[in-house]
Design an enzyme around this catalytic site. Structure first.
Site, PDB file in Angstrom:
ATOM      1  N   ASP A  97       0.853  -1.191   0.000  1.00  0.00           N
ATOM      2  CA  ASP A  97       0.000   0.000   0.000  1.00  0.00           C
ATOM      3  C   ASP A  97       0.888   1.240   0.000  1.00  0.00           C
ATOM      4  O   ASP A  97       1.730   1.399   0.882  1.00  0.00           O
ATOM      5  CB  ASP A  97      -0.893  -0.025   1.241  1.00  0.00           C
ATOM      6  CG  ASP A  97      -1.952   1.072   1.236  1.00  0.00           C
ATOM      7  OD1 ASP A  97      -2.257   1.614   0.147  1.00  0.00           O
ATOM      8  OD2 ASP A  97      -2.475   1.376   2.318  1.00  0.00           O
ATOM      9  N   GLU A 120     -10.230  12.138   7.508  1.00  0.00           N
ATOM     10  CA  GLU A 120     -10.035  13.491   6.980  1.00  0.00           C
ATOM     11  C   GLU A 120     -11.336  14.297   6.992  1.00  0.00           C
ATOM     12  O   GLU A 120     -11.342  15.467   7.351  1.00  0.00           O
ATOM     13  CB  GLU A 120      -9.491  13.412   5.555  1.00  0.00           C
ATOM     14  CG  GLU A 120      -8.092  12.821   5.492  1.00  0.00           C
ATOM     15  CD  GLU A 120      -7.738  12.379   4.082  1.00  0.00           C
ATOM     16  OE1 GLU A 120      -7.244  13.203   3.310  1.00  0.00           O
ATOM     17  OE2 GLU A 120      -7.987  11.194   3.750  1.00  0.00           O
ATOM     18  N   GLU A 164     -10.688   3.615   3.388  1.00  0.00           N
ATOM     19  CA  GLU A 164      -9.797   4.435   2.560  1.00  0.00           C
ATOM     20  C   GLU A 164     -10.092   4.102   1.111  1.00  0.00           C
ATOM     21  O   GLU A 164     -10.030   2.933   0.710  1.00  0.00           O
ATOM     22  CB  GLU A 164      -8.322   4.148   2.875  1.00  0.00           C
ATOM     23  CG  GLU A 164      -7.882   4.715   4.220  1.00  0.00           C
ATOM     24  CD  GLU A 164      -6.393   4.543   4.497  1.00  0.00           C
ATOM     25  OE1 GLU A 164      -5.722   3.752   3.802  1.00  0.00           O
ATOM     26  OE2 GLU A 164      -5.900   5.202   5.426  1.00  0.00           O
ATOM     27  N   GLU A 179      -9.148   3.734  -2.528  1.00  0.00           N
ATOM     28  CA  GLU A 179      -7.892   3.573  -3.272  1.00  0.00           C
ATOM     29  C   GLU A 179      -8.160   2.888  -4.603  1.00  0.00           C
ATOM     30  O   GLU A 179      -9.221   2.304  -4.832  1.00  0.00           O
ATOM     31  CB  GLU A 179      -6.893   2.714  -2.465  1.00  0.00           C
ATOM     32  CG  GLU A 179      -6.674   3.229  -1.043  1.00  0.00           C
ATOM     33  CD  GLU A 179      -5.401   2.726  -0.391  1.00  0.00           C
ATOM     34  OE1 GLU A 179      -4.471   2.297  -1.113  1.00  0.00           O
ATOM     35  OE2 GLU A 179      -5.330   2.774   0.851  1.00  0.00           O
ATOM     36  N   LYS A 210      -4.858  -2.321  10.033  1.00  0.00           N
ATOM     37  CA  LYS A 210      -5.196  -2.410   8.611  1.00  0.00           C
ATOM     38  C   LYS A 210      -5.415  -3.844   8.138  1.00  0.00           C
ATOM     39  O   LYS A 210      -6.032  -4.051   7.103  1.00  0.00           O
ATOM     40  CB  LYS A 210      -4.040  -1.838   7.774  1.00  0.00           C
ATOM     41  CG  LYS A 210      -3.648  -0.412   8.104  1.00  0.00           C
ATOM     42  CD  LYS A 210      -4.276   0.543   7.140  1.00  0.00           C
ATOM     43  CE  LYS A 210      -3.738   1.961   7.324  1.00  0.00           C
ATOM     44  NZ  LYS A 210      -4.496   2.899   6.494  1.00  0.00           N
ATOM     45  N   THR A 238      -9.333  -5.990   3.598  1.00  0.00           N
ATOM     46  CA  THR A 238      -9.094  -5.033   2.522  1.00  0.00           C
ATOM     47  C   THR A 238      -9.957  -5.505   1.357  1.00  0.00           C
ATOM     48  O   THR A 238      -9.825  -6.655   0.933  1.00  0.00           O
ATOM     49  CB  THR A 238      -7.596  -5.046   2.121  1.00  0.00           C
ATOM     50  OG1 THR A 238      -6.812  -4.781   3.281  1.00  0.00           O
ATOM     51  CG2 THR A 238      -7.298  -4.002   1.057  1.00  0.00           C
ATOM     52  N   GLN A 268      -4.474   1.866  14.898  1.00  0.00           N
ATOM     53  CA  GLN A 268      -3.361   2.372  14.078  1.00  0.00           C
ATOM     54  C   GLN A 268      -2.524   3.399  14.830  1.00  0.00           C
ATOM     55  O   GLN A 268      -1.300   3.347  14.841  1.00  0.00           O
ATOM     56  CB  GLN A 268      -3.951   2.991  12.803  1.00  0.00           C
ATOM     57  CG  GLN A 268      -2.914   3.567  11.844  1.00  0.00           C
ATOM     58  CD  GLN A 268      -3.565   4.220  10.616  1.00  0.00           C
ATOM     59  OE1 GLN A 268      -4.778   4.180  10.446  1.00  0.00           O
ATOM     60  NE2 GLN A 268      -2.756   4.824   9.775  1.00  0.00           N
ATOM     61  N   ARG A 313      -8.583   3.468  13.124  1.00  0.00           N
ATOM     62  CA  ARG A 313      -7.685   4.591  13.421  1.00  0.00           C
ATOM     63  C   ARG A 313      -7.153   4.581  14.844  1.00  0.00           C
ATOM     64  O   ARG A 313      -6.033   5.044  15.098  1.00  0.00           O
ATOM     65  CB  ARG A 313      -8.407   5.921  13.153  1.00  0.00           C
ATOM     66  CG  ARG A 313      -8.886   6.098  11.725  1.00  0.00           C
ATOM     67  CD  ARG A 313      -7.760   5.974  10.731  1.00  0.00           C
ATOM     68  NE  ARG A 313      -8.235   6.175   9.358  1.00  0.00           N
ATOM     69  CZ  ARG A 313      -7.474   6.021   8.291  1.00  0.00           C
ATOM     70  NH1 ARG A 313      -6.205   5.637   8.409  1.00  0.00           N
ATOM     71  NH2 ARG A 313      -7.965   6.204   7.090  1.00  0.00           N
ATOM     72  N   ASP A 327      -9.178   0.147   1.728  1.00  0.00           N
ATOM     73  CA  ASP A 327      -8.218  -0.234   2.772  1.00  0.00           C
ATOM     74  C   ASP A 327      -8.819   0.150   4.125  1.00  0.00           C
ATOM     75  O   ASP A 327      -8.482   1.175   4.708  1.00  0.00           O
ATOM     76  CB  ASP A 327      -6.885   0.493   2.522  1.00  0.00           C
ATOM     77  CG  ASP A 327      -5.852   0.170   3.594  1.00  0.00           C
ATOM     78  OD1 ASP A 327      -5.993  -0.863   4.265  1.00  0.00           O
ATOM     79  OD2 ASP A 327      -4.907   0.969   3.746  1.00  0.00           O
ATOM     80  N   HIS A 352      -3.778  13.845   0.933  1.00  0.00           N
ATOM     81  CA  HIS A 352      -4.008  12.882   2.015  1.00  0.00           C
ATOM     82  C   HIS A 352      -2.831  12.872   2.998  1.00  0.00           C
ATOM     83  O   HIS A 352      -3.030  12.821   4.219  1.00  0.00           O
ATOM     84  CB  HIS A 352      -4.228  11.488   1.419  1.00  0.00           C
ATOM     85  CG  HIS A 352      -4.332  10.394   2.428  1.00  0.00           C
ATOM     86  ND1 HIS A 352      -5.415  10.262   3.274  1.00  0.00           N
ATOM     87  CD2 HIS A 352      -3.477   9.376   2.753  1.00  0.00           C
ATOM     88  CE1 HIS A 352      -5.226   9.212   4.064  1.00  0.00           C
ATOM     89  NE2 HIS A 352      -4.061   8.661   3.770  1.00  0.00           N
TER      90      HIS A 352
HETATM   91  O1  LIG Z   1       0.003   9.301   7.897  1.00  0.00           O
HETATM   92  C1  LIG Z   1      -0.134   8.243   8.518  1.00  0.00           C
HETATM   93  O2  LIG Z   1       0.446   8.003   9.573  1.00  0.00           O
HETATM   94  C2  LIG Z   1      -1.009   7.165   8.047  1.00  0.00           C
HETATM   95  C3  LIG Z   1      -1.720   7.259   6.937  1.00  0.00           C
HETATM   96  C4  LIG Z   1      -2.606   6.185   6.492  1.00  0.00           C
HETATM   97  O3  LIG Z   1      -3.231   5.452   7.254  1.00  0.00           O
HETATM   98  C5  LIG Z   1      -2.790   6.030   5.067  1.00  0.00           C
HETATM   99  C6  LIG Z   1      -2.320   4.753   4.457  1.00  0.00           C
HETATM  100  O4  LIG Z   1      -2.707   3.610   4.712  1.00  0.00           O
HETATM  101  C7  LIG Z   1      -1.599   4.995   3.191  1.00  0.00           C
HETATM  102  C8  LIG Z   1      -2.560   5.562   2.228  1.00  0.00           C
HETATM  103  O5  LIG Z   1      -3.593   4.923   2.008  1.00  0.00           O
HETATM  104  O6  LIG Z   1      -2.336   6.636   1.675  1.00  0.00           O
HETATM  105 CA    CA Z   2      -4.154   2.841   2.691  1.00  0.00          CA
HETATM  106 MG    MG Z   3      -6.524  -2.910   4.811  1.00  0.00          MG
END
Ligand SMILES: O=C(O)/C=C/C(=O)CC(=O)CC(=O)O
Ligand code: CA
Ligand code: MG
Length: 426
Positions: free
Chosen positions: A132, A372, A207, A209, A261, A265, A248, A245, A241, A139
């Site tokens: 990914d 976001e 997400e 994508e 994650k 997916t 994460q 949060r 995806d 973003h």
């Molecule tokens: O900026 C971060 O710490 C994390 C960002 C994401 O979760 C996004 C990711 O999985 C990558 C993406 O889809 O752009």
């Molecule tokens: Ca992603």
């Molecule tokens: Mg995923």
């Protein structure tokens, strides 16, 4: 406008799957039947194993190939662009309105062309590895601001030089329509406490994508140059995806995404080929500062693919659209991603999945995640058919779509959908 190619198969005006598209997928014609490759046309699916058995692939590369008698597309994807072109040419001819071979053979036709709503789509390929990326500047800035504070240095200094990515989890990539169980896990200690909590994620997100399937791979130790990269890409699917949060945020320092994650997916079932996307080629954003030499493309391009996200809450008949964005906003192209992925000698294999990263555009209505849109849950996101969300609730179905509008025809990706079901044991 030049007269458009048409098929004898019914294709309603505005269909996502006219003869100009012909995306590849794998389906079961009935419960218990073995999966086989197909292409979508209108509201129908063409069984490629039937056409192949009938000896209708007569070109030099496919006439003696068994690639359409497999339960995945890997064998076909491994053959490379000349074979893909030969297949497309054969299929466009066989399905065109002036060609009698299939049109007038009623027995073969009824065996080979099935109503799409009667078949079950399954995973189109065996995915060995899934990566990914993080290629949307908008973003990356939004996440940097939310996760690391401060808009000033929200973009990490490496971001404009490196197409950043992480190795994802291939085992939990699932086909559109598969329910997604809310994950449980560790989250940060509540205010004033030292120990983390263990609970179902309270901040479940999607997400939006696009993901590319690798065709021919590369040998270990032999990088693919950025100008050769396109020949290693078979086509694209929409990808969700799913991201927890809270899990994460607690786990990702310093090694990046892990259990936040890897619980699921989702991909859309039809792989839209680069040949079908040709009419939608457009300029990719200019890069400032210029990329290093190994990432500098002689012919830099991307695709104009409008994409949409909607949420259908439990018990609602209508989905509320919450984002309209476009693949073309991405700063790093798929060719740059692939060249970067292999520059250290890493080998990609046929069937590997390279995801673009979340696709956010420049405006509020073009963001690719709830993180976001709700600014980390600090604001409500309004659903047009009623209700608000900060993050996903149990029973929510997330529906992603993408349709390129051409001159007299569309090239669509169908849908990538998944419903959130309650956490294990709760
Ligand atoms: O900026 C971060 O710490 C994390 C960002 C994401 O979760 C996004 C990711 O999985 C990558 C993406 O889809 O752009
Ligand atoms: Ca992603
Ligand atoms: Mg995923």
């Amino acid at each position: 406008m030049a007269s458009l190619m048409k098929s004898f198969v019914d294709v309603s005006p505005g269909s996502q799957f006219p003869i100009q598209n012909l995306p590849y997928g794998v389906f079961r014609p009935s419960a218990g039947a073995s999966p086989r490759p197909g292409v979508a046309i209108g509201d129908s699916v063409v069984d490629l194993s039937v056409l192949s058995e009938a000896g209708l692939f007569k070109g030099p590369l496919l006439s003696s190939s068994s690639c359409f008698s497999q339960t995945s597309l890997n064998a076909f994807m491994a053959l490379g662009r000349p074979a893909w072109k030969e297949a497309r040419k054969t299929l466009q001819k066989l399905l065109s309105d002036g060609e009698p071979t299939l049109r007038d053979d009623h027995v073969l036709r009824s065996k080979a062309i099935l109503p799409m709503n009667q078949v079950t789509m399954v995973m189109p390929a065996v995915i060995g590895d899934y990566t990914d990326f993080f290629s949307s500047k908008e973003h990356a800035v939004n996440c940097g601001t939310i996760f690391r504070g401060g808009k000033e240095d929200a973009l990490p200094p490496n971001w404009v030089h490196v197409p950043i990515g992480y190795h994802g989890r291939a085992s939990s990539v699932v086909i559109s329509g598969t329910d997604i169980r809310r994950p449980r896990g560790q989250t940060s200690p509540p205010p004033g406490e030292n120990a983390p909590e263990f609970k179902p994620s309270a901040l479940l997100d999607f997400e939006l994508e696009m993901a590319a399937f690798v065709g021919p791979g590369n040998e270990l130790g032999k990088p693919v140059s950025v100008d050769e990269a396109a020949d290693h890409i078979f086509g694209f699917v929409i990808m969700n995806d799913w991201s927890a949060r809270d899990i994460q945020k607690w786990e990702y320092v310093p090694l990046g995404p892990f259990l936040g994650k890897s619980f699921g997916t989702t991909i859309s079932p039809w792989i839209v080929t680069m040949e079908a996307l040709d009419p939608f080629i457009c300029d990719a954003p200019e890069q400032d500062p210029p990329a290093l030499q190994y990432l500098t493309e002689k012919n830099r391009f991307t695709y104009d693919i409008p994409m949409q996200v909607a949420i259908r809450p439990k018990g609602e008949s209508k989905a509320s659209v919450i984002s309209n964005t476009n693949f073309k906003y991405l700063y790093w192209t798929v060719c740059q991603q692939l060249a970067h992925h292999t520059v250290n000698g890493c080998n990609l294999n046929t069937g590997d999945l390279l995801a673009s990263g979340t696709i956010s555009g420049p405006s509020f209505g073009s963001l690719g995640s709830l993180l976001e849109m709700s600014v980390a849950g600090s604001r409500e996101v309004k659903l047009e058919h009623g209700g608000v969300r900060r993050f996903l609730k149990d029973g929510d179905e997330v529906v992603m779509s993408a349709v390129c509008e051409g001159d007299g025809f569309n090239v669509g990706f169908g849908e990538c959908r998944g419903k959130v079901i309650p956490a294990f044991n709760s």
